[in-house]
Write a protein that holds these residues in place. Structure first.
Motif, mmCIF file in Angstrom:
data_model
loop_
_atom_site.group_PDB
_atom_site.id
_atom_site.type_symbol
_atom_site.label_atom_id
_atom_site.label_comp_id
_atom_site.label_asym_id
_atom_site.label_seq_id
_atom_site.Cartn_x
_atom_site.Cartn_y
_atom_site.Cartn_z
ATOM 1 N N GLY A 10 26.316 1.410 -8.856
ATOM 2 C CA GLY A 10 24.868 1.387 -8.699
ATOM 3 C C GLY A 10 24.492 1.494 -7.230
ATOM 4 N N VAL A 11 23.273 1.151 -6.941
ATOM 5 C CA VAL A 11 22.763 1.201 -5.583
ATOM 6 C C VAL A 11 23.381 0.072 -4.766
ATOM 7 C CG1 VAL A 11 20.675 1.000 -4.183
ATOM 8 C CG2 VAL A 11 20.604 2.225 -6.356
ATOM 9 N N SER A 12 23.944 0.418 -3.592
ATOM 10 C CA SER A 12 24.556 -0.612 -2.745
ATOM 11 C C SER A 12 23.991 -0.621 -1.328
ATOM 12 C CB SER A 12 26.073 -0.421 -2.679
ATOM 13 O OG SER A 12 26.398 0.828 -2.098
ATOM 14 N N GLU A 34 0.837 -1.190 0.000
ATOM 15 C CA GLU A 34 0.000 0.000 0.000
ATOM 16 C C GLU A 34 0.876 1.244 0.000
ATOM 17 O OE1 GLU A 34 -0.752 -2.573 2.465
ATOM 18 O OE2 GLU A 34 -2.067 -3.360 0.926
ATOM 19 N N LYS A 35 2.016 1.150 0.669
ATOM 20 C CA LYS A 35 3.001 2.230 0.690
ATOM 21 C C LYS A 35 4.383 1.627 0.533
ATOM 22 C CE LYS A 35 0.366 5.275 3.714
ATOM 23 N NZ LYS A 35 0.355 6.026 4.971
ATOM 24 N N LEU A 36 5.213 2.323 -0.227
ATOM 25 C CA LEU A 36 6.587 1.867 -0.430
ATOM 26 C C LEU A 36 7.468 3.050 -0.785
ATOM 27 C CD1 LEU A 36 8.729 -0.385 -0.824
ATOM 28 C CD2 LEU A 36 7.949 -0.544 -3.200
ATOM 29 N N THR A 37 8.514 3.244 -0.015
ATOM 30 C CA THR A 37 9.558 4.189 -0.392
ATOM 31 C C THR A 37 10.893 3.474 -0.239
ATOM 32 O OG1 THR A 37 9.776 5.113 1.835
ATOM 33 C CG2 THR A 37 8.267 6.236 0.339
ATOM 34 N N ILE A 38 11.788 3.778 -1.130
ATOM 35 C CA ILE A 38 13.123 3.203 -1.091
ATOM 36 C C ILE A 38 14.113 4.346 -1.242
ATOM 37 C CG2 ILE A 38 14.719 1.532 -2.087
ATOM 38 C CD1 ILE A 38 12.172 0.263 -3.432
ATOM 39 N N ASP A 39 14.983 4.499 -0.266
ATOM 40 C CA ASP A 39 15.990 5.553 -0.303
ATOM 41 C C ASP A 39 17.353 4.953 -0.594
ATOM 42 O OD1 ASP A 39 14.161 7.617 0.428
ATOM 43 O OD2 ASP A 39 14.276 6.918 2.509
ATOM 44 N N ASP A 40 18.084 5.606 -1.470
ATOM 45 C CA ASP A 40 19.451 5.199 -1.789
ATOM 46 C C ASP A 40 20.396 5.862 -0.798
ATOM 47 O OD1 ASP A 40 21.907 4.570 -2.842
ATOM 48 O OD2 ASP A 40 21.524 5.451 -4.814
ATOM 49 N N ASP A 41 20.990 5.058 0.070
ATOM 50 C CA ASP A 41 21.927 5.552 1.074
ATOM 51 C C ASP A 41 23.382 5.298 0.688
ATOM 52 O OD1 ASP A 41 19.720 6.252 2.678
ATOM 53 O OD2 ASP A 41 19.662 4.249 3.575
ATOM 54 N N SER A 42 23.609 4.897 -0.543
ATOM 55 C CA SER A 42 24.948 4.506 -0.984
ATOM 56 C C SER A 42 25.982 5.607 -0.766
ATOM 57 C CB SER A 42 24.923 4.107 -2.460
ATOM 58 O OG SER A 42 23.996 3.073 -2.683
ATOM 59 N N HIS A 43 25.590 6.854 -1.023
ATOM 60 C CA HIS A 43 26.527 7.981 -0.900
ATOM 61 C C HIS A 43 27.023 8.158 0.537
ATOM 62 C CE1 HIS A 43 22.653 9.688 0.190
ATOM 63 N NE2 HIS A 43 23.310 10.632 0.840
ATOM 64 N N LEU A 44 26.261 7.672 1.500
ATOM 65 C CA LEU A 44 26.670 7.785 2.905
ATOM 66 C C LEU A 44 27.774 6.796 3.267
ATOM 67 C CD1 LEU A 44 23.108 8.046 4.490
ATOM 68 C CD2 LEU A 44 24.689 9.920 3.976
ATOM 69 N N HIS A 45 28.052 5.877 2.359
ATOM 70 C CA HIS A 45 29.005 4.814 2.643
ATOM 71 C C HIS A 45 30.167 4.799 1.655
ATOM 72 C CE1 HIS A 45 26.239 3.114 5.590
ATOM 73 N NE2 HIS A 45 25.292 3.499 4.750
ATOM 74 N N SER A 46 30.437 5.919 1.013
ATOM 75 C CA SER A 46 31.551 5.960 0.063
ATOM 76 C C SER A 46 32.849 5.652 0.804
ATOM 77 C CB SER A 46 31.629 7.327 -0.619
ATOM 78 O OG SER A 46 31.864 8.333 0.336
ATOM 79 N N GLY A 47 33.648 4.818 0.195
ATOM 80 C CA GLY A 47 34.891 4.386 0.824
ATOM 81 C C GLY A 47 34.724 3.137 1.663
ATOM 82 N N HIS A 48 33.500 2.863 2.099
ATOM 83 C CA HIS A 48 33.226 1.671 2.902
ATOM 84 C C HIS A 48 33.003 0.456 2.006
ATOM 85 C CE1 HIS A 48 31.122 -1.168 5.496
ATOM 86 N NE2 HIS A 48 30.065 -1.057 4.740
ATOM 87 N N PHE A 49 32.266 0.665 0.930
ATOM 88 C CA PHE A 49 31.956 -0.429 0.014
ATOM 89 C C PHE A 49 31.992 0.109 -1.399
ATOM 90 C CE2 PHE A 49 28.983 -2.894 -2.573
ATOM 91 C CZ PHE A 49 29.483 -4.163 -2.392
ATOM 92 N N GLU A 50 32.827 -0.459 -2.194
ATOM 93 C CA GLU A 50 32.947 -0.022 -3.591
ATOM 94 C C GLU A 50 32.254 -1.036 -4.493
ATOM 95 O OE1 GLU A 50 34.082 2.931 -4.217
ATOM 96 O OE2 GLU A 50 34.681 3.202 -2.139
ATOM 97 N N GLY A 51 31.034 -0.730 -4.880
ATOM 98 C CA GLY A 51 30.303 -1.594 -5.797
ATOM 99 C C GLY A 51 30.575 -1.169 -7.226
ATOM 100 N N ASP A 52 29.590 -1.380 -8.087
ATOM 101 C CA ASP A 52 29.750 -1.063 -9.506
ATOM 102 C C ASP A 52 29.233 0.322 -9.855
ATOM 103 O OD1 ASP A 52 27.038 -1.360 -9.312
ATOM 104 O OD2 ASP A 52 26.887 -2.997 -10.762
#
Length: 84
Positions: A38-40, A18-36
């Motif tokens: 995209g959204v991590s 009925e409700k759905l929000t998805i926030d991308d928090d990837s920028h808060l973890h730069s240097g912690h996890f280097e993905g491709d």
């Protein structure tokens, strides 16, 4: 590369929320996890009748199972907020 739209589509298909929000928090973890690039890291806020009378642990397992293909592709961290 994982996108929020893909994740939203998967959760919508599996849970008809009925409700759905998805926030991308990837920028808060730069240097912690280097993905491709995209959204991590994401925060999900979701309300679905499919979660009624299920424990929080059960709901989290359902969501993780739904997102397993994305986890295998590099989704690194998921914060889940089940709305009432």
């Amino acid at each position: 590369m994982i996108t929020l739209k893909e994740i939203e589509r998967q959760l919508t298909t599996d849970f008809s929320p009925e409700k759905l929000t998805i926030d991308d928090d990837s920028h808060l973890h730069s240097g912690h996890f280097e993905g491709d690039g995209g959204v991590s890291h994401i925060t999900i806020n979701i309300l679905s009748e499919k979660f009624l009378e299920k424990s929080r642990v059960h709901v989290h397992r359902l969501i993780y199972r739904s997102l397993d293909p994305f986890i295998k592709r590099g989704l690194h961290a998921i914060k889940i907020v089940v709305m009432q």
